[in-house]
Write an enzyme that holds these catalytic residues in place. Structure first.
Site, PDB file in Angstrom:
ATOM      1  N   HIS A 163       0.298  -0.579  -0.280  1.00  0.00           N
ATOM      2  CA  HIS A 163       0.199   0.478  -0.066  1.00  0.00           C
ATOM      3  C   HIS A 163       0.911   0.796   0.285  1.00  0.00           C
ATOM      4  O   HIS A 163       0.467   2.770  -0.984  1.00  0.00           O
ATOM      5  CB  HIS A 163      -0.640   0.014   1.526  1.00  0.00           C
ATOM      6  CG  HIS A 163      -1.549  -1.110   1.254  1.00  0.00           C
ATOM      7  ND1 HIS A 163      -2.663  -1.687   2.323  1.00  0.00           N
ATOM      8  CD2 HIS A 163      -2.856  -1.224   0.765  1.00  0.00           C
ATOM      9  CE1 HIS A 163      -3.251  -2.387   2.241  1.00  0.00           C
ATOM     10  NE2 HIS A 163      -3.762  -2.569   0.875  1.00  0.00           N
ATOM     11  N   LYS A 202     -17.778  -5.452   8.853  1.00  0.00           N
ATOM     12  CA  LYS A 202     -16.623  -6.249   9.142  1.00  0.00           C
ATOM     13  C   LYS A 202     -16.079  -6.146  10.267  1.00  0.00           C
ATOM     14  O   LYS A 202     -15.267  -5.037  10.573  1.00  0.00           O
ATOM     15  CB  LYS A 202     -16.410  -6.393   7.877  1.00  0.00           C
ATOM     16  CG  LYS A 202     -16.220  -7.557   6.876  1.00  0.00           C
ATOM     17  CD  LYS A 202     -16.033  -7.695   5.638  1.00  0.00           C
ATOM     18  CE  LYS A 202     -14.589  -8.151   5.466  1.00  0.00           C
ATOM     19  NZ  LYS A 202     -13.615  -7.474   4.290  1.00  0.00           N
ATOM     20  N   ARG A 223      -1.573  -5.782  -7.839  1.00  0.00           N
ATOM     21  CA  ARG A 223      -0.401  -6.959  -7.555  1.00  0.00           C
ATOM     22  C   ARG A 223      -0.487  -8.408  -9.181  1.00  0.00           C
ATOM     23  O   ARG A 223       0.564  -8.965  -9.517  1.00  0.00           O
ATOM     24  CB  ARG A 223      -0.724  -8.111  -6.073  1.00  0.00           C
ATOM     25  CG  ARG A 223       0.268  -7.332  -5.131  1.00  0.00           C
ATOM     26  CD  ARG A 223      -0.639  -7.220  -3.840  1.00  0.00           C
ATOM     27  NE  ARG A 223      -2.272  -7.136  -3.982  1.00  0.00           N
ATOM     28  CZ  ARG A 223      -2.816  -8.041  -3.105  1.00  0.00           C
ATOM     29  NH1 ARG A 223      -2.672  -7.643  -1.642  1.00  0.00           N
ATOM     30  NH2 ARG A 223      -4.391  -8.345  -2.869  1.00  0.00           N
ATOM     31  N   SER A 257      -2.929  -7.670   3.372  1.00  0.00           N
ATOM     32  CA  SER A 257      -3.125  -7.575   4.759  1.00  0.00           C
ATOM     33  C   SER A 257      -3.696  -8.692   5.404  1.00  0.00           C
ATOM     34  O   SER A 257      -3.637  -8.727   6.855  1.00  0.00           O
ATOM     35  CB  SER A 257      -4.578  -6.255   4.823  1.00  0.00           C
ATOM     36  OG  SER A 257      -4.227  -5.000   4.007  1.00  0.00           O
TER      37      SER A 257
END
Ligand code: PNS
Length: 161
Positions: A18, A42, A92, A129
């Site tokens: 990031h 969440k 990515r 993450s």
């Protein structure tokens, strides 16, 4: 004219991938708003304000970059609110692209906001993450994938005692 973009994400927590994408966005735009978009349904490891603090710590005093929390909002509404017509995201892999493309198209459909994809730094292509949290949860070493502060915070919260 000031060119402003938004770098959105959950950032639970921020990774060096990031950070790379945000730094590169800052080299392309006058102003970058890093938007911590949390889904209230969440439960994350870090609260939205903790995520913001960890991002600010990771970026230092990068000129033109600010970090803000937006809960339960559409990204396009965030863009409108901060006056940005471009979203920047790091990619990515082709899996990322498959996930991001419909969102980019939907966002453009909704308000015309464009998405710019930056190819991720190859040495960080395996860093997410969720994987970082999983490794930390089982006591693995995440040095070099996140900042030292994030590594230490993850160890304090997730490592079994
Ligand atoms: O870091 P993430 O989890 O990949 O980030 C995804 C995020 C937060 C950028 C995305 O879920 C999002 O934009 N959420 C805000 C709600 C929204 O606008 N949803 C419609 C997207 S087309």
């Amino acid at each position: 004219m000031t060119r402003r973009c938004v770098c959105p994400g959950s950032y639970d927590p921020v990774t060096l991938g990031h950070v790379d994408a945000i730094r590169r966005a800052a080299s392309l735009f006058d102003e970058v708003v890093v938007a911590v978009l949390h889904n209230p349904a969440k439960q994350g490891v870090f609260t939205p304000d903790e995520r913001r603090a960890l991002i600010e710590d990771a970026l230092g005093d990068l000129p033109g970059v600010s970090v803000e929390v937006f809960g339960g909002r559409l990204l396009v509404d965030v863009c409108r609110e901060v006056g940005a017509d471009v979203v920047v995201k790091g990619l990515r892999s082709d899996t990322d692209f498959a996930y991001e493309l419909p969102m980019a198209l939907m966002n453009r459909h909704l308000t015309g906001v464009e998405t710019v994809f930056l190819p991720g730094e190859p040495s960080l292509a395996h860093v997410s993450s969720s994987l970082v949290k999983e490794v930390a949860r089982y006591g693995g070493d995440v040095s070099g994938l996140v900042t030292d502060r994030v590594r230490d915070e993850l160890a304090a919260r997730l490592t079994p005692r």
